[in-house]
Scaffold this active site. Structure first.
Site, mmCIF file in Angstrom:
data_model
loop_
_atom_site.group_PDB
_atom_site.id
_atom_site.type_symbol
_atom_site.label_atom_id
_atom_site.label_comp_id
_atom_site.label_asym_id
_atom_site.label_seq_id
_atom_site.Cartn_x
_atom_site.Cartn_y
_atom_site.Cartn_z
ATOM 1 N N SER A 49 -25.006 5.570 -14.583
ATOM 2 C CA SER A 49 -25.538 6.025 -13.292
ATOM 3 C C SER A 49 -26.956 5.464 -13.139
ATOM 4 C CB SER A 49 -25.598 7.555 -13.288
ATOM 5 O OG SER A 49 -26.518 7.979 -14.293
ATOM 6 N N ASP A 88 -22.602 2.860 -11.690
ATOM 7 C CA ASP A 88 -21.865 3.955 -11.050
ATOM 8 C C ASP A 88 -22.746 4.607 -9.987
ATOM 9 O OD1 ASP A 88 -20.574 7.142 -12.274
ATOM 10 O OD2 ASP A 88 -19.793 5.798 -10.727
ATOM 11 N N GLU A 140 -17.062 3.649 -1.672
ATOM 12 C CA GLU A 140 -16.361 4.941 -1.619
ATOM 13 C C GLU A 140 -16.159 5.380 -0.176
ATOM 14 O OE1 GLU A 140 -18.439 8.563 -3.144
ATOM 15 O OE2 GLU A 140 -16.656 8.791 -4.384
ATOM 16 N N HIS A 184 -16.965 15.991 -9.105
ATOM 17 C CA HIS A 184 -17.627 15.704 -10.381
ATOM 18 C C HIS A 184 -17.816 16.983 -11.177
ATOM 19 C CE1 HIS A 184 -19.191 12.036 -8.109
ATOM 20 N NE2 HIS A 184 -18.482 11.557 -9.108
ATOM 21 N N GLY A 185 -17.951 16.826 -12.503
ATOM 22 C CA GLY A 185 -18.309 17.959 -13.351
ATOM 23 C C GLY A 185 -17.120 18.713 -13.913
ATOM 24 N N ASP A 259 -16.684 11.007 -17.352
ATOM 25 C CA ASP A 259 -18.009 11.314 -17.877
ATOM 26 C C ASP A 259 -17.997 12.695 -18.544
ATOM 27 O OD1 ASP A 259 -21.355 11.464 -16.330
ATOM 28 O OD2 ASP A 259 -20.672 11.430 -18.410
HETATM 29 O O1 LIG Z 1 -16.756 10.341 -11.235
HETATM 30 C C1 LIG Z 1 -17.376 10.273 -12.269
HETATM 31 C C2 LIG Z 1 -17.123 11.171 -13.477
HETATM 32 O O2 LIG Z 1 -16.358 12.286 -13.121
HETATM 33 P P1 LIG Z 1 -16.171 13.518 -14.165
HETATM 34 O O3 LIG Z 1 -17.349 14.441 -13.988
HETATM 35 O O4 LIG Z 1 -14.883 14.161 -13.769
HETATM 36 O O5 LIG Z 1 -16.123 12.932 -15.549
HETATM 37 N N1 LIG Z 1 -18.367 9.392 -12.404
HETATM 38 O O6 LIG Z 1 -18.691 8.572 -11.348
HETATM 39 CA CA LIG Z 2 -20.292 9.394 -2.502
HETATM 40 NA NA NA Z 3 -18.181 3.903 -9.933
HETATM 41 ZN ZN LIG Z 4 -18.183 9.592 -9.520
#
Ligand SMILES: O=C(COP(=O)(O)O)NO
Ligand SMILES: [Ca+2]
Ligand code: NA
Ligand SMILES: [Zn+2]
Length: 311
Positions: A49, A88, A140, A184-185, A259
């Protein structure tokens, strides 16, 4: 070898499997991921990131980007499995350019929180620059609930398949992340885990291109239990079940961003080791179990996504 992300994903797209994109912030996660890739003879996408770039560079994102390129290339250049390095959730022009300058294989321009026409314009700008430098681009459409764009958005905004077709034609991006209900998360679903397979199917039919699933961690129960055994509180955590993840691959997802699962595995191993070894203070020892657990989660995921033996 160190390769372009697009090469990895074009092959996955043709053969209908997916490649995991694993986030890193430090050396230990990279080591564990590479060990999993070697064991499974699988291509790997390493991703960072913008925060990771800043963290590694001690505040200087270009230094961070360059450090990650050097670390990943050291492994990639000496191994038979193809490895790519991806930025990312690129949002900040300076960071995206830093990643391109440092030698990343690909960058994501995430302007999905903007109106469609603005997302298109921003994405086109990045595609022009990145492609001139031989770097591939991810964008995206739609929004993930949870923490997205540094703003807690309660509602996820799902991708509009017709918009997706128009978007990719206008922007010429190399791979697209359609929002289909993940977030996410570790707290992805309040009730039953459900993704919009119908939208995914339509986006694949209309674009025929490599697709990316964000928020794809499963929240591995085995790791949750170990971590909670040693003092963690992951109550209410829920990820994408394996069978649902496999279905997204069958429907055309080719890059699976992971992640949270690695973070939970690492902290489970760390907690377990520290609790059981009060006298130890060698980092290579007290991060050993943590790395072993990350490698286990990595290996299982490569197997599940179908990229094992595809190197
Ligand atoms: O989209 C993600 C990771 O998602 P997670 O939190 O589900 O691992 N990174 O860009
Ligand atoms: Ca976005
Ligand atoms: Na990405
Ligand atoms: Zn993501």
């Amino acid at each position: 070898p160190y390769v372009n992300t697009k090469d990895i994903l074009e092959k996955a797209n043709k053969e209908y499997y997916a490649v995991a994109a694993f986030n890193i912030n430090n050396l230990e996660f990279l080591q564990a991921i590479v060990e999993g890739g070697i064991e499974k003879k699988s291509p790997l996408i390493i991703e960072t990131s913008e925060g990771a770039m800043k963290y590694a560079g001690m505040g200087d994102p270009l230094r961070g980007a360059s450090l990650f390129v050097k670390m990943v290339r050291e492994f990639a250049d000496s191994l038979d499995i193809p490895i790519a390095l991806h930025l990312d959730h690129g949002k900040n022009f300076k960071y995206i350019i830093s990643a391109i300058k440092a030698g990343y294989s690909s960058v994501m321009i995430d302007a999905s929180d903007k109106p469609l026409e603005e997302n298109i314009k921003t994405t086109k700008d990045i595609v022009r620059i990145a492609h001139a430098a031989g770097v591939s681009v991810e964008a995206e459409l739609g929004k993930l609930a949870g923490i997205e764009d540094n703003v807690a958005s309660s509602e996820s905004v799902l991708v509009n398949p017709d918009e997706a077709k128009y978007f990719v034609e206008e922007t010429q991006v190399d791979f697209l992340a359609p929002a289909i209900g993940t977030s996410h998360g570790a707290f992805k679903f309040k009730g039953e885990a459900k993704l919009d397979f119908d939208r995914l199917k339509k986006v694949k039919e209309l674009t025929k291109m490599p697709l990316v699933l964000h928020g794809a961690s499963s929240v591995v129960q085995e790791m949750v239990e170990i971590a909670e055994n040693y003092g963690a509180d992951f109550g209410g955590s829920k990820g994408v079940p394996s069978d649902i993840l496999k279905e997204t691959v069958r429907l055309g997802i080719n890059k699976v961003n992971t992640d949270t699962d690695l973070r939970m595995a690492f902290v489970a191993g760390l907690r377990e080791f520290l609790q059981n070894n009060p006298k130890e203070f060698d980092p290579r020892k007290y991060m050993g179990t943590a790395k072993t657990y990350v490698k286990k989660v990595v290996s299982d995921r490569l197997e599940l996504l179908g990229s094992a033996n595809k190197a």
